[in-house]
Design a protein around this motif. Structure first.
Motif, mmCIF file in Angstrom:
data_model
loop_
_atom_site.group_PDB
_atom_site.id
_atom_site.type_symbol
_atom_site.label_atom_id
_atom_site.label_comp_id
_atom_site.label_asym_id
_atom_site.label_seq_id
_atom_site.Cartn_x
_atom_site.Cartn_y
_atom_site.Cartn_z
ATOM 1 N N LYS A 319 16.283 -8.008 -5.773
ATOM 2 C CA LYS A 319 16.795 -9.276 -6.287
ATOM 3 C C LYS A 319 18.038 -9.677 -5.500
ATOM 4 O O LYS A 319 18.939 -8.858 -5.294
ATOM 5 C CB LYS A 319 17.147 -9.158 -7.779
ATOM 6 N N THR A 320 18.064 -10.911 -5.044
ATOM 7 C CA THR A 320 19.254 -11.406 -4.353
ATOM 8 C C THR A 320 20.338 -11.720 -5.376
ATOM 9 O O THR A 320 20.056 -11.891 -6.570
ATOM 10 C CB THR A 320 18.940 -12.675 -3.544
ATOM 11 N N ASN A 321 21.549 -11.817 -4.908
ATOM 12 C CA ASN A 321 22.668 -12.073 -5.817
ATOM 13 C C ASN A 321 22.581 -13.438 -6.485
ATOM 14 O O ASN A 321 23.165 -13.655 -7.556
ATOM 15 C CB ASN A 321 23.999 -11.947 -5.068
ATOM 16 N N ASP A 322 21.875 -14.384 -5.847
ATOM 17 C CA ASP A 322 21.774 -15.713 -6.470
ATOM 18 C C ASP A 322 20.491 -15.888 -7.286
ATOM 19 O O ASP A 322 20.123 -17.004 -7.652
ATOM 20 C CB ASP A 322 21.911 -16.824 -5.418
ATOM 21 N N GLY A 323 19.776 -14.771 -7.552
ATOM 22 C CA GLY A 323 18.693 -14.823 -8.519
ATOM 23 C C GLY A 323 17.299 -15.041 -7.985
ATOM 24 O O GLY A 323 16.414 -15.488 -8.724
ATOM 25 N N ILE A 324 17.045 -14.713 -6.720
ATOM 26 C CA ILE A 324 15.695 -14.785 -6.153
ATOM 27 C C ILE A 324 15.065 -13.397 -6.230
ATOM 28 O O ILE A 324 15.667 -12.412 -5.805
ATOM 29 C CB ILE A 324 15.738 -15.270 -4.687
ATOM 30 N N ASP A 325 13.872 -13.309 -6.785
ATOM 31 C CA ASP A 325 13.160 -12.034 -6.860
ATOM 32 C C ASP A 325 12.331 -11.822 -5.600
ATOM 33 O O ASP A 325 11.657 -12.750 -5.125
ATOM 34 C CB ASP A 325 12.241 -12.000 -8.080
ATOM 35 N N ILE A 326 12.365 -10.591 -5.078
ATOM 36 C CA ILE A 326 11.611 -10.230 -3.875
ATOM 37 C C ILE A 326 10.692 -9.064 -4.201
ATOM 38 O O ILE A 326 11.146 -8.027 -4.689
ATOM 39 C CB ILE A 326 12.561 -9.833 -2.720
ATOM 40 N N LEU A 327 9.402 -9.254 -3.956
ATOM 41 C CA LEU A 327 8.433 -8.166 -4.069
ATOM 42 C C LEU A 327 8.105 -7.721 -2.640
ATOM 43 O O LEU A 327 7.350 -8.369 -1.927
ATOM 44 C CB LEU A 327 7.175 -8.615 -4.797
ATOM 45 N N SER A 328 8.723 -6.616 -2.240
ATOM 46 C CA SER A 328 8.602 -6.132 -0.868
ATOM 47 C C SER A 328 7.550 -5.037 -0.782
ATOM 48 O O SER A 328 7.667 -3.998 -1.406
ATOM 49 C CB SER A 328 9.958 -5.595 -0.385
ATOM 50 N N ASP A 329 6.520 -5.290 0.034
ATOM 51 C CA ASP A 329 5.464 -4.303 0.261
ATOM 52 C C ASP A 329 5.150 -4.338 1.763
ATOM 53 O O ASP A 329 4.054 -4.692 2.189
ATOM 54 C CB ASP A 329 4.224 -4.649 -0.562
ATOM 55 N N VAL A 330 6.142 -3.951 2.552
ATOM 56 C CA VAL A 330 6.113 -4.213 3.994
ATOM 57 C C VAL A 330 5.872 -2.972 4.833
ATOM 58 O O VAL A 330 5.969 -3.031 6.054
ATOM 59 C CB VAL A 330 7.439 -4.880 4.441
ATOM 60 N N TYR A 331 5.528 -1.856 4.173
ATOM 61 C CA TYR A 331 5.350 -0.632 4.950
ATOM 62 C C TYR A 331 3.987 -0.589 5.637
ATOM 63 O O TYR A 331 3.853 -0.123 6.761
ATOM 64 C CB TYR A 331 5.515 0.611 4.064
ATOM 65 N N ASN A 332 2.952 -1.084 4.967
ATOM 66 C CA ASN A 332 1.622 -1.017 5.549
ATOM 67 C C ASN A 332 0.753 -2.093 4.915
ATOM 68 O O ASN A 332 1.089 -2.641 3.868
ATOM 69 C CB ASN A 332 0.991 0.364 5.343
ATOM 70 N N ALA A 333 -0.389 -2.376 5.558
ATOM 71 C CA ALA A 333 -1.274 -3.397 5.004
ATOM 72 C C ALA A 333 -2.682 -3.228 5.556
ATOM 73 O O ALA A 333 -2.869 -2.905 6.724
ATOM 74 C CB ALA A 333 -0.756 -4.793 5.354
ATOM 75 N N ASN A 334 -3.655 -3.429 4.679
ATOM 76 C CA ASN A 334 -5.043 -3.576 5.077
ATOM 77 C C ASN A 334 -5.648 -4.602 4.138
ATOM 78 O O ASN A 334 -5.050 -4.943 3.109
ATOM 79 C CB ASN A 334 -5.780 -2.234 5.043
ATOM 80 N N PRO A 335 -6.804 -5.175 4.458
ATOM 81 C CA PRO A 335 -7.349 -6.247 3.613
ATOM 82 C C PRO A 335 -7.511 -5.889 2.145
ATOM 83 O O PRO A 335 -7.156 -6.687 1.275
ATOM 84 C CB PRO A 335 -8.695 -6.544 4.283
ATOM 85 N N THR A 336 -8.042 -4.706 1.859
ATOM 86 C CA THR A 336 -8.229 -4.310 0.457
ATOM 87 C C THR A 336 -6.905 -4.306 -0.292
ATOM 88 O O THR A 336 -6.791 -4.863 -1.394
ATOM 89 C CB THR A 336 -8.885 -2.923 0.373
ATOM 90 N N ALA A 337 -5.891 -3.671 0.301
ATOM 91 C CA ALA A 337 -4.590 -3.585 -0.351
ATOM 92 C C ALA A 337 -3.949 -4.956 -0.512
ATOM 93 O O ALA A 337 -3.375 -5.282 -1.566
ATOM 94 C CB ALA A 337 -3.676 -2.667 0.449
ATOM 95 N N MET A 338 -4.031 -5.799 0.535
ATOM 96 C CA MET A 338 -3.423 -7.117 0.461
ATOM 97 C C MET A 338 -4.068 -7.960 -0.636
ATOM 98 O O MET A 338 -3.381 -8.661 -1.401
ATOM 99 C CB MET A 338 -3.528 -7.821 1.816
ATOM 100 N N LYS A 339 -5.383 -7.883 -0.761
ATOM 101 C CA LYS A 339 -6.088 -8.647 -1.809
ATOM 102 C C LYS A 339 -5.684 -8.175 -3.203
ATOM 103 O O LYS A 339 -5.477 -8.984 -4.115
ATOM 104 C CB LYS A 339 -7.589 -8.505 -1.621
#
Length: 457
Positions: A319-339
């Motif tokens: 969460k940023t200090n001004d109230g924006i929520d971030i869902l970070s899933d940036v370590y890896n990706a494949n189509p099944t997981a992204m969907k």
């Protein structure tokens, strides 16, 4: 760990040039000179640089013993071996047998790390447990993990990763797991393995070293694995949601920070995990099956799942200090997981707007364009307000979405335009908005996350 020098000599089957130290204790094994300390064994490995070049630095940092493929000067205590990597693996096998801990091996195209973390949390409710740290899950990281576990470890949870056929077989034969689990079969590394069938066969290599009395745990909804298990003699258990499996779950509620579910085996308990997504419930079912196998009560397992520590960058809420929520899933990706994550994110009831930032999924080979296009079915303007696509492979998805998304709500950036992406996204985001980011690690979306946190203080 504690091993006598003479035990190391026996384990690695080397030539001993450190006889005067035979009864001295080695307390750690390192291949990175920055981690070397007093009484360390330094193992020089060959990578971008030859680790043998760093032997003087390792000794200066306190290493009392060295493995070497080369002849060294008389003033260095060393054991000469033909191959330092193989020697490292042999030593880890020796230490594993000496400690005598039970071993759980976990692999899969997605969810390995989360499942490892959940399993370790469940087992630690009743046993002294050690798990793979970070992503040390390959032919170097796995033996290093074994050699790093405390001597009183009762349960060792090992994550097993791979890029190519044959790699999991090596890890499984090294660790000889008592229980092996496959989370799911996706498309990661399909460039090297040719098809999902090839990926399934590579993941099934985890049974190569599985003890004869061991247990294999697989997803109930994966026909590719069901066809392969007919060739193994060990017990097979399954997991799934709303299905006839050994352990089946029914999801009771789901929010961005919590998912609750019931199971067919532990009917009185409502389990809770501090992460979102039905896919994470499946990971939790693996942990529960393993804990149940070792006789841990449902109430203790419930506590373990509620309090487990998730490895960084795996579906992490910030969460940023001004109230924006971030869902970070940036370590890896494949189509099944992204969907899977897109579907879960789309269904969440949130106060502000929803943004998604998707980067290229790498190592998909000839099927890359087709697999990037397949993501389109999981992005709806009814649920997602703004879409940012980053990387040359994402151009295929951009072309499909161009006619579906309202004008001004779809953005594409080449890999050379990360700065422009970050600045535009940052300007658009407002307090109470939520942004989800996912890509293969090589796309560096962690930089975007860091930029947002810094620029919305």
């Amino acid at each position: 760990m504690n091993l006598l020098v003479k035990e190391v000599v026996t384990a690695v089957e080397g030539v001993n040039y450190a006889q005067h130290l035979d009864d001295q204790m080695i307390s750690s094994v390192e291949f990175d000179t920055r981690k070397v300390q007093e009484n360390s064994l330094f193992v020089p490995l060959k990578g971008a640089r030859d680790g043998h070049d760093f032997i003087p630095q390792a000794i200066e940092n306190g290493a009392s013993l060295v493995l070497s493929e080369k002849d060294l000067s008389d003033d260095i205590a060393y054991i000469k071996v033909e191959d330092t990597l193989i020697a490292l693996q042999k030593l880890s096998r020796f230490y594993l047998e000496k400690v005598g801990s039970k071993v759980i091996g976990i692999t899969g195209s997605n969810g390995k790390t989360t499942t490892k973390d959940m399993t370790a949390a469940v087992l630690s409710q009743a046993f002294k447990t050690y798990k793979t740290q970070g992503n040390y899950n390959n032919h170097i990281g796995l033996p290093y993990t074994i050699l790093s576990m405390p001597e009183d470890t009762e349960m060792l949870v090992l994550e097993m990763g791979m890029d190519h056929k044959g790699e999991i077989e090596v890890l499984s034969n090294l660790a000889t797991p008592d229980i092996a689990a496959i989370t799911l079969i996706g498309e990661s590394h399909i460039e090297y393995l040719g098809s999902r069938q090839g990926i399934a066969e590579a993941k099934m290599e985890i049974t190569s070293g599985l003890k004869d009395e061991g247990v294999l745990i697989i997803p109930n909804d994966e026909p590719l694995l069901k066809r392969l298990i007919v060739d193994i003699s060990q017990e097979v258990e399954s997991f799934g949601i709303d299905t006839q499996a050994t352990l089946s779950a029914e999801i009771m509620s789901e929010t961005k920070n919590d998912t609750q579910f019931k199971t067919n085996l532990f009917k009185e308990e409502v389990f809770s995990i501090p992460v979102l997504g039905s896919y994470n419930v499946k990971n939790a079912l693996i942990a529960l099956l393993i804990g149940h196998h070792f006789g841990i009560s449902a109430s203790k397992m419930k506590n373990g799942l509620e309090t487990f520590d998730l490895t960084k960058n795996r579906t992490e809420w910030l969460k940023t200090n001004d109230g924006i929520d971030i869902l970070s899933d940036v370590y890896n990706a494949n189509p099944t997981a992204m969907k899977l994550v897109l579907d879960t994110f789309s269904a969440l009831e949130l106060e502000g707007r929803k943004f998604v930032v998707l980067g290229d999924m790498l190592e998909l080979g000839e099927l890359s364009s087709q697999m990037h296009e397949s993501i389109s079915e999981h992005i709806s303007p009814n649920h997602i307000d703004q879409v940012y696509l980053y990387g040359e492979q994402m151009n295929a998805l951009y072309n499909l979405l161009n006619d579906r998304m309202p004008k001004g709500n779809l953005h594409f950036y080449h890999k050379t335009e990360k700065k422009e992406l970050m600045e535009h996204l940052s300007r658009q985001l407002q307090p109470k908005d939520t942004v989800f980011l996912k890509a293969s690690n090589g796309m560096g979306l962690s930089e975007v996350v860091d930029f947002l946190l810094k620029n919305h203080e």
